[in-house]
Design an enzyme around this catalytic site. Structure first.
Site, short mmCIF file in Angstrom:
data_model
loop_
_atom_site.label_atom_id
_atom_site.label_comp_id
_atom_site.label_asym_id
_atom_site.label_seq_id
_atom_site.Cartn_x
_atom_site.Cartn_y
_atom_site.Cartn_z
N LYS A 72 -11.42 -1.64 4.07
CA LYS A 72 -10.28 -1.81 4.97
C LYS A 72 -10.58 -2.97 5.92
CE LYS A 72 -7.61 1.69 3.71
NZ LYS A 72 -6.24 1.51 3.21
N LYS A 107 1.69 5.68 -5.51
CA LYS A 107 1.35 6.76 -4.59
C LYS A 107 2.49 7.76 -4.58
CE LYS A 107 -1.50 4.27 -1.19
NZ LYS A 107 -1.52 3.75 0.20
#
Length: 341
Positions: A154, A250
């Site tokens: 990230k 997702k």
């Protein structure tokens, strides 16, 4: 046969803070739907996401008309398309759709794997996530999972190169997924081109804001760029060609397994590489996505790994490899006695 449907909020504390470019969380706030009929209970979980203006309270309210429609109609043959159609793609529809898939499997004995033709892999490499922090803290986090084959990093706009180098040095044998969560400009992305080309990059995921990704049109980097926030349902896919080489499926974006299964075939037909991704969620939220993962080139399903305590019988993540949940946990048509404590 009568059908009852309930929804509730569940709070799952995390074992460590989870930071991305948009903020930090210390718990997974999820919605669990339970659909009951014929002495069986089907369960589904979703994660309301602020990026899409979702809240737990809002999702619970959004579910009410669909749940009422189902209860008025009764169980029947569990053809619940009309109720699901009341809900837009997103967390509310995901939780309800997955609960109904689970219930149908328990009532009919036909597993979700049989119904979809998508079996759950017996073991599966998943990305494990190093959340955004100082370069030193990210290196320490990467060292702790250095044996994992695939690590997701990230990143934000502040000195991403130092953080990339720190993680790569700490885990030299891992392939890397770089995920700025829409936090970069095209100038940042292009400025990192040489560094990214020198690292074992599997994907760069959603580097630019979804409403600014036209800058990727015709860009030809030495790695694949994967759409996340830019892709929700099958209707989004065609417009992404020429900008992205991969897409992230997702369930909390597609609105459940039903749309995700359709999208899987559409995306493959358009030539995209595929990743199955997740929010930070429990094993209940991840179990349906395991059916997609066997047909994808990449999986990022480490959500339960971040929880302080997951469900009994849930999936395990060890060394970057997922072991599926125990029989009866979700979708296999087996009684789940003893797993829900």
């Amino acid at each position: 046969m009568s059908l009852s449907v309930t929804a509730r909020a569940v709070h799952h504390p995390l074992k460590a803070p989870f930071r991305i470019s948009r903020g930090v969380k210390t718990a997974a706030e999820v919605v669990v739907v339970e659909a009951r009929a014929g002495g069986q209970v089907g369960r589904g979980e979703s994660v309301p996401y602020g990026r899409y203006d979702e809240t737990v309270a809002g999702v619970l309210a959004q579910l009410q008309p669909a749940m009422a429609m189902l209860e008025r109609a009764g169980e029947g043959n569990i053809d619940h398309g009309a109720a699901l159609a009341l809900l837009p793609p997103g967390a509310a529809r995901n939780a309800l759709d997955c609960a109904l898939w689970d219930l149908r499997a328990r009532l009919t004995g036909v597993s979700v794997a049989e119904a979809t033709g998508l079996p759950v892999p017996t073991s599966l490499v998943t990305a494990v996530t190093v959340s955004l922090d100082t370069p030193e803290a990210m290196a320490a986090a990467a060292l702790a999972v250095a044996a994992a084959p695939l690590i997701k990093i990230k990143l934000g706009a502040e000195d991403p190169a130092a953080r990339l180098r720190a993680v790569a040095a700490a885990a030299p044998d891992a392939r890397l997924i770089v995920d700025p969560n829409e936090g970069w400009t095209f100038e940042i992305l292009h400025g990192l081109r040489s560094l990214l080309a020198d690292l074992p990059i599997a994907l760069v995921e959603q580097p630019l804001p979804a409403d600014a990704d036209q800058a990727l049109e015709g860009y030809d980097p030495p790695y694949m760029i994967c759409a996340d926030e830019s892709v929700h349902v099958g209707g989004d896919l065609a417009a992404l060609r020429g900008r992205y080489q991969a897409v992230n499926l997702k369930l909390d974006k597609t609105g459940g397994l039903s749309e995700a299964v359709r999208m899987l075939e559409q995306a493959r037909g358009l030539g995209f590489q595929l990743m199955t991704g997740c929010m930070v969620a429990s094993s209940l939220g991840i179990a349906p996505a395991l059916h997609l993962a066997g047909s994808c080139q990449f999986a990022d399903l480490d959500g339960p790994w971040w929880l302080a305590v997951d469900h009994p019988g849930g999936l395990r993540v060890e060394g970057g490899v997922i072991t599926p949940p125990k029989p009866g946990f979700w979708g296999d048509g087996i009684e789940a006695s003893g797993l829900w404590l």
